[in-house]
Motif scaffolding. Structure first.
Motif, short mmCIF file in Angstrom:
data_model
loop_
_atom_site.label_atom_id
_atom_site.label_comp_id
_atom_site.label_asym_id
_atom_site.label_seq_id
_atom_site.Cartn_x
_atom_site.Cartn_y
_atom_site.Cartn_z
N ALA A 75 0.73 -1.25 0.17
CA ALA A 75 -0.14 -0.11 -0.01
C ALA A 75 0.78 1.27 0.06
O ALA A 75 0.45 2.29 -0.48
CB ALA A 75 -0.99 0.09 1.22
N ARG A 76 1.76 1.27 0.61
CA ARG A 76 2.84 2.41 0.72
C ARG A 76 3.40 2.86 -0.82
O ARG A 76 3.83 3.94 -0.82
CB ARG A 76 3.92 2.18 1.81
CG ARG A 76 4.90 1.13 1.40
CD ARG A 76 5.93 0.47 2.45
NE ARG A 76 6.72 1.74 2.61
CZ ARG A 76 8.01 1.80 2.25
NH1 ARG A 76 8.32 0.89 1.16
NH2 ARG A 76 8.75 2.70 2.44
N ARG A 77 3.53 2.05 -1.55
CA ARG A 77 4.11 2.35 -3.04
C ARG A 77 2.84 2.59 -4.01
O ARG A 77 3.36 2.84 -5.01
CB ARG A 77 4.68 0.95 -3.51
CG ARG A 77 5.95 0.80 -2.36
CD ARG A 77 7.04 -0.40 -2.99
NE ARG A 77 6.29 -1.40 -3.22
CZ ARG A 77 6.02 -2.06 -4.30
NH1 ARG A 77 6.29 -1.55 -5.58
NH2 ARG A 77 5.47 -3.43 -4.26
N VAL A 78 1.86 2.67 -3.52
CA VAL A 78 0.68 3.03 -4.60
C VAL A 78 0.56 4.57 -5.03
O VAL A 78 0.88 5.22 -4.02
CB VAL A 78 -0.80 2.25 -3.99
CG1 VAL A 78 -1.81 3.08 -4.92
CG2 VAL A 78 -0.89 1.08 -3.84
N VAL A 79 0.33 4.84 -6.10
CA VAL A 79 0.36 6.05 -6.68
C VAL A 79 -0.94 6.28 -7.17
O VAL A 79 -1.59 5.20 -7.77
CB VAL A 79 1.55 6.51 -7.54
CG1 VAL A 79 2.89 6.39 -7.03
CG2 VAL A 79 1.49 5.60 -8.84
N VAL A 80 -1.39 7.62 -7.48
CA VAL A 80 -2.79 8.03 -7.95
C VAL A 80 -2.59 8.79 -9.02
O VAL A 80 -1.77 9.83 -8.99
CB VAL A 80 -3.67 8.65 -6.82
CG1 VAL A 80 -5.02 9.00 -7.47
CG2 VAL A 80 -3.90 7.47 -5.81
#
Length: 291
Positions: A75-80
């Motif tokens: 989750a800490r590496r997700v980008v939007v």
């Protein structure tokens, strides 16, 4: 110019906000990516009183939608990203904050170059000088461009380039790249320089790199992805190499000397706006607590 923040990415849901001064984003689709793979999508439109109080449109700038991850630690590496836009919101320093906290525009993204049609229109109305028009056109078509700079004050010209891409004011930051590092790998692995929409490389010696020219690099492509049919570009003390995010390039750093990477940051007025928004949100919370 797009600003925003990812405020929470946990328990299978990602939340945050996104705003553009020149466009209405309410109702627009946003996509979540993990290592270049889409893991969820949603829509901008959740009302946020703190953003409204800060003067950001009508406050309907929030988003919250489910994401599907192989492991929760991812989750800490997700980008939007806004759909059909190269600009991404990141989680600076791999930090996830509570979604109930006041909105803070932690990430400044200067990544979406003006489209070809808009660029031609701006040239026709003299919004661009001829050399600026050609520079932006080259970045749009090839993902890389050289630009002459003053070796004593490279920030002056590079800030102008970043402002042309953002169509608005920006600040400018830099990092010095370790001599032992592989240049392309370092740019892929390190924030914020490797995750800005554009970045510029300057060195104290002439350095040649191989660039895979492309008009539309795939979002999530690492800068050190294999280079196919590379074209040689150079940078040095009087010449910057400007690269669009996700444009693959190759350089081993052998005999490269000192290399500095410049990238866009928040302009001072946005930092001030963020501080005002946080102060207003805190004041509002205190008033509610005593009401």
């Amino acid at each position: 110019m797009i600003i925003g923040a990812i405020e929470s990415a946990s328990d299978g849901v990602i939340t945050g906000w996104m705003h553009c001064r020149s466009s209405i984003l309410t109702g627009q689709t946003v996509l979540a990516y993990l290592d270049g793979v889409c893991v969820g999508s949603g829509e901008i439109g959740t009302f946020r009183q703190d953003l409204c109080d800060a003067g950001l449109a009508d406050g309907k700038l929030g988003f919250s939608f489910p994401i599907s991850l192989p492991q929760q630690n991812d989750a800490r590496r997700v980008v939007v990203s806004l759909q059909n836009c190269e600009a991404f919101l990141l989680q600076p320093g791999a930090r996830v904050v509570d979604s109930s906290a006041p909105a803070q525009p932690d990430t400044y993204v200067c990544g979406r170059l003006p489209g070809s049609d808009r660029l031609r229109w701006m040239r026709n109305v003299a919004a661009f000088e001829a050399k600026d028009y050609e520079l932006m056109r080259t970045l749009i078509e090839f993902g890389a461009a050289n630009e002459v700079i003053d070796s004593e004050q490279p920030e002056d010209r590079l800030r102008k380039v970043f402002e042309l891409a953002a169509l608005g004011p920006v600040g400018i930051g830099h990092v010095d790249i370790p001599a032992e590092a592989n240049l392309a790998t370092y740019m892929s692995d390190h924030r914020p320089a490797g995750h800005s929409g554009l970045f510029a490389l300057v060195g104290d010696r002439r350095t040649t790199v191989s660039v895979q020219e492309t008009p539309e690099a795939m979002p999530g492509t690492r800068a050190d992805a294999p280079v196919v049919g590379g074209i040689e570009y150079m940078f040095g003390p009087n010449m910057a190499l400007i690269l669009r995010r996700w444009t693959p390039f190759s350089a081993t750093r052998l005999n490269a000397g000192k290399v500095r990477c410049y990238f866009p940051t928040y302009p001072e007025d946005l930092v001030a706006s963020a501080e005002v928004a946080a102060a207003q949100a805190e004041t509002t919370s205190e008033r509610r607590a005593f009401s």
